[in-house]
Design a protein around this motif. Sequence first.
Motif, PDB file in Angstrom:
ATOM      1  N   UNK A 340       9.384  23.757 -66.082  1.00 23.91           N
ATOM      2  CA  UNK A 340       9.634  23.662 -64.644  1.00 23.91           C
ATOM      3  C   UNK A 340       9.036  22.376 -64.066  1.00 23.91           C
ATOM      4  N   UNK A 341       7.835  22.058 -64.482  1.00 28.20           N
ATOM      5  CA  UNK A 341       7.178  20.852 -63.975  1.00 28.20           C
ATOM      6  C   UNK A 341       7.982  19.606 -64.356  1.00 28.20           C
ATOM      7  N   UNK A 342       8.479  19.584 -65.582  1.00 30.21           N
ATOM      8  CA  UNK A 342       9.253  18.435 -66.020  1.00 30.21           C
ATOM      9  C   UNK A 342      10.588  18.348 -65.275  1.00 30.21           C
ATOM     10  N   UNK A 343      11.215  19.492 -64.960  1.00 31.86           N
ATOM     11  CA  UNK A 343      12.457  19.492 -64.187  1.00 31.86           C
ATOM     12  C   UNK A 343      12.220  18.858 -62.823  1.00 31.86           C
ATOM     13  N   UNK A 352      10.471  13.505 -54.723  1.00 31.60           N
ATOM     14  CA  UNK A 352      10.167  12.944 -53.410  1.00 31.60           C
ATOM     15  C   UNK A 352       9.597  13.997 -52.465  1.00 31.60           C
ATOM     16  N   UNK A 353      10.161  15.228 -52.523  1.00 31.35           N
ATOM     17  CA  UNK A 353       9.643  16.303 -51.681  1.00 31.35           C
ATOM     18  C   UNK A 353       8.199  16.622 -52.037  1.00 31.35           C
ATOM     19  N   UNK A 354       7.887  16.584 -53.323  1.00 26.53           N
ATOM     20  CA  UNK A 354       6.520  16.880 -53.750  1.00 26.53           C
ATOM     21  C   UNK A 354       5.552  15.804 -53.271  1.00 26.53           C
ATOM     22  N   UNK A 355       5.968  14.552 -53.316  1.00 29.51           N
ATOM     23  CA  UNK A 355       5.103  13.465 -52.816  1.00 29.51           C
ATOM     24  C   UNK A 355       4.787  13.674 -51.343  1.00 29.51           C
ATOM     25  N   UNK A 356       5.811  14.075 -50.554  1.00 25.01           N
ATOM     26  CA  UNK A 356       5.609  14.280 -49.124  1.00 25.01           C
ATOM     27  C   UNK A 356       4.688  15.472 -48.864  1.00 25.01           C
ATOM     28  N   UNK A 380      -6.423  21.305 -50.454  1.00 26.76           N
ATOM     29  CA  UNK A 380      -5.340  22.129 -50.973  1.00 26.76           C
ATOM     30  C   UNK A 380      -4.601  21.361 -52.066  1.00 26.76           C
ATOM     31  N   UNK A 381      -4.234  22.056 -53.123  1.00 30.05           N
ATOM     32  CA  UNK A 381      -3.531  21.443 -54.235  1.00 30.05           C
ATOM     33  C   UNK A 381      -2.173  22.116 -54.385  1.00 30.05           C
ATOM     34  N   UNK A 382      -1.121  21.324 -54.396  1.00 26.63           N
ATOM     35  CA  UNK A 382       0.243  21.824 -54.526  1.00 26.63           C
ATOM     36  C   UNK A 382       0.798  21.373 -55.874  1.00 26.63           C
ATOM     37  N   UNK A 383       1.304  22.313 -56.653  1.00 30.23           N
ATOM     38  CA  UNK A 383       1.811  21.993 -57.988  1.00 30.23           C
ATOM     39  C   UNK A 383       3.316  21.715 -57.910  1.00 30.23           C
ATOM     40  N   UNK A 384       3.855  20.821 -58.765  1.00 20.91           N
ATOM     41  CA  UNK A 384       5.294  20.543 -58.755  1.00 20.91           C
ATOM     42  C   UNK A 384       6.150  21.802 -58.962  1.00 20.91           C
ATOM     43  N   UNK A 385       5.636  22.782 -59.693  1.00 20.04           N
ATOM     44  CA  UNK A 385       6.386  24.022 -59.897  1.00 20.04           C
ATOM     45  C   UNK A 385       6.608  24.735 -58.563  1.00 20.04           C
ATOM     46  N   UNK A 386       5.603  24.714 -57.683  1.00 16.82           N
ATOM     47  CA  UNK A 386       5.740  25.345 -56.368  1.00 16.82           C
ATOM     48  C   UNK A 386       6.770  24.616 -55.517  1.00 16.82           C
ATOM     49  N   UNK A 387       6.792  23.292 -55.624  1.00 12.21           N
ATOM     50  CA  UNK A 387       7.781  22.506 -54.885  1.00 12.21           C
ATOM     51  C   UNK A 387       9.192  22.825 -55.378  1.00 12.21           C
ATOM     52  N   UNK A 388       9.346  22.932 -56.697  1.00 14.84           N
ATOM     53  CA  UNK A 388      10.643  23.280 -57.279  1.00 14.84           C
ATOM     54  C   UNK A 388      11.119  24.631 -56.763  1.00 14.84           C
ATOM     55  N   UNK A 389      10.236  25.609 -56.773  1.00 14.38           N
ATOM     56  CA  UNK A 389      10.610  26.949 -56.316  1.00 14.38           C
ATOM     57  C   UNK A 389      10.961  26.956 -54.835  1.00 14.38           C
ATOM     58  N   UNK A 390      10.227  26.177 -54.025  1.00 13.71           N
ATOM     59  CA  UNK A 390      10.506  26.108 -52.584  1.00 13.71           C
ATOM     60  C   UNK A 390      11.875  25.490 -52.319  1.00 13.71           C
ATOM     61  N   UNK A 391      12.215  24.433 -53.060  1.00 12.06           N
ATOM     62  CA  UNK A 391      13.517  23.792 -52.887  1.00 12.06           C
ATOM     63  C   UNK A 391      14.657  24.738 -53.259  1.00 12.06           C
ATOM     64  N   UNK A 392      14.485  25.462 -54.357  1.00 12.99           N
ATOM     65  CA  UNK A 392      15.534  26.375 -54.796  1.00 12.99           C
ATOM     66  C   UNK A 392      15.684  27.559 -53.840  1.00 12.99           C
ATOM     67  N   UNK A 393      14.562  28.043 -53.301  1.00 14.23           N
ATOM     68  CA  UNK A 393      14.632  29.144 -52.332  1.00 14.23           C
ATOM     69  C   UNK A 393      15.403  28.719 -51.086  1.00 14.23           C
ATOM     70  N   UNK A 394      15.254  27.470 -50.687  1.00  9.59           N
ATOM     71  CA  UNK A 394      15.964  26.948 -49.511  1.00  9.59           C
ATOM     72  C   UNK A 394      17.205  26.166 -49.857  1.00  9.59           C
ATOM     73  N   UNK A 395      17.858  26.489 -50.975  1.00  9.36           N
ATOM     74  CA  UNK A 395      18.996  25.688 -51.448  1.00  9.36           C
ATOM     75  C   UNK A 395      20.169  25.706 -50.478  1.00  9.36           C
TER      76      UNK A 395
END
Length: 569
Positions: A340-343, A352-356, A380-395
């Motif tokens: 997931x992190x690599x995706x 880009x969303x994760x950087x923001x 606070x620490x945000x992991x790329x996996x959480x960003x991926x899941x957030x993007x897919x939830x709001x697809x």
Amino acid sequence: QLKLITYYYRTNSFLGTVRRICGLLIRSRTMQSKICFIRVRALTILAVLGQSIIIKPDSGEGQKETCAALRNHETHSSVEISVGNPPQSFSLVADTGSDKVIVKDCACEKCRPEWGASCFHGPDRSNSFNLSFFMVEDVDEQEDDDEQEVHKRHQGQKVKKHREEAHMYISFGSGAVQTRVASDEVRLGSLKTYMKNGLLLIVEENLDINDRFEGILGLGRPDFKGSRRPGHHPAEKDDEIHVPGFFEQAKVQRFSLCFNHQADGVLGMNTPASSNPLSSVGHVHWGLDFQGISVGNQKHRLEICDPASKKKGMESACGLIPDSGTTLIAAAEPQLLALYESVCNNWSRCKEAHKQIVKDAAAGKLPVMAANGSPEPGQIEVHPVETLQALLTGCSDWMAGVDLNKEMPKLTFHVAGANGNKDELVISPRNYILLSEAELEMPTVVKRHGQKKLVKVKQQKQVCTMAFTPLEYETANNGPVWIMGMPLFYEHTVHYDRGNGKERGVTMAFTRQDKEACGQCQSVSASVGKKPKSLLLNSNGVSTTTGMASLNRITKQPILRVPTDLESM
């Protein structure tokens, strides 16, 4: 057979028929005269008497290629078979993870109502039905006798026996069933065979299946000596009864499966030999040596399932099982998180969303931080996996008109066979992302008493999700095992060779559907019709190659296989 009967009725003579046929065979040097007269005379008698004649070379060549439609049920595919004489039709799960023909018996009084009313009325309606029995020695009623005393008493005496019904207990990832062993005629497409001791009828069940279910058509790896399939337990003293699978009994050596997007797939039978066969690894399932994943156009692979990590005595560092009866792709959770992190890192929108998000978190600008007043900015620490899941939830907010296959990275699974042959199994984003529905708490502005307030309102919303699920399946011989479910069959036609009685001949091969489409099975001719790839439209004229319409939907509980053997896959 038709020629034999034709010649017989022309000459009204067995001898004339034999001479006519053998004259052709001897002149073409196909057969010697003495052997020909013996064989053709016997075949002629059988043909005229109306007996079925099946001549099949050991190589499996010469059998006509045929097919059956695979109905798409979102979480699995089923195939229609008929059982008995006159026939009763059933829709069975097409499952490459098991190897028996299993049908719901009408004697199963406690089978759950969600399965539907359809069941097999063998004893009442089929004139070709027979139950299977085995002989059991009569048990002495004296409980205090040991084996030696019983043996002494039986010496010089004829041991009495009685018949008992043969039963088989089978466990699956979703539970277990108790079946009784029977024999009857089974038809699949244009293939028909008498399943002697090969029909298992469910009389008791403990399966976690709460949907329509009529049984299973097992398409699993053939059993060889010393490799009894886990979960299949014959009743005591029933070991001498061999329970064959359909393809074993019908003499089908090669078959294939492929699925179509929101349409029926194809089960091919008597298919041609493959050009790049990968011999099966392991001894229980159709298995391959899994040698890692690469994401997008990256040449390097993730640091999982490296062949160099294989320990002494192991067949492979990791294993992979193509399984048509599993809905998702299942693997160990740490390996899925690395994927997931690599995706996310190889998808520009996610990156880009994760950087923001990281930038906003450092400045204390995340909505969750403002609402809760904590933690402090920068903590606070945000992991790329959480960003991926957030993007897919709001697809639904960004996917309109988007071609996921062009925007998100492809996944390449590197596999090898025991024979050293290798292949790359590519899964595109449209097949590893699923569309579903979920109840979400959506922030909404409402006006109360003249003032605007921000509240959370529960709403049903379309969401996207990765087509993966965690599964701990660690084996001694093959390491962590990945189960490749339906996404693989949407992307590839998977070819299986049962080996013609030879374990080293058990192989798999793969054809990309973007190179050769899955096609459709024409029920009249039972042949596969191929259609070229083109722009697909749904009933409303909306393109199914972009946006949410391009995704496979899942509205039911996915089917997951839970491993029963931790020695070998």
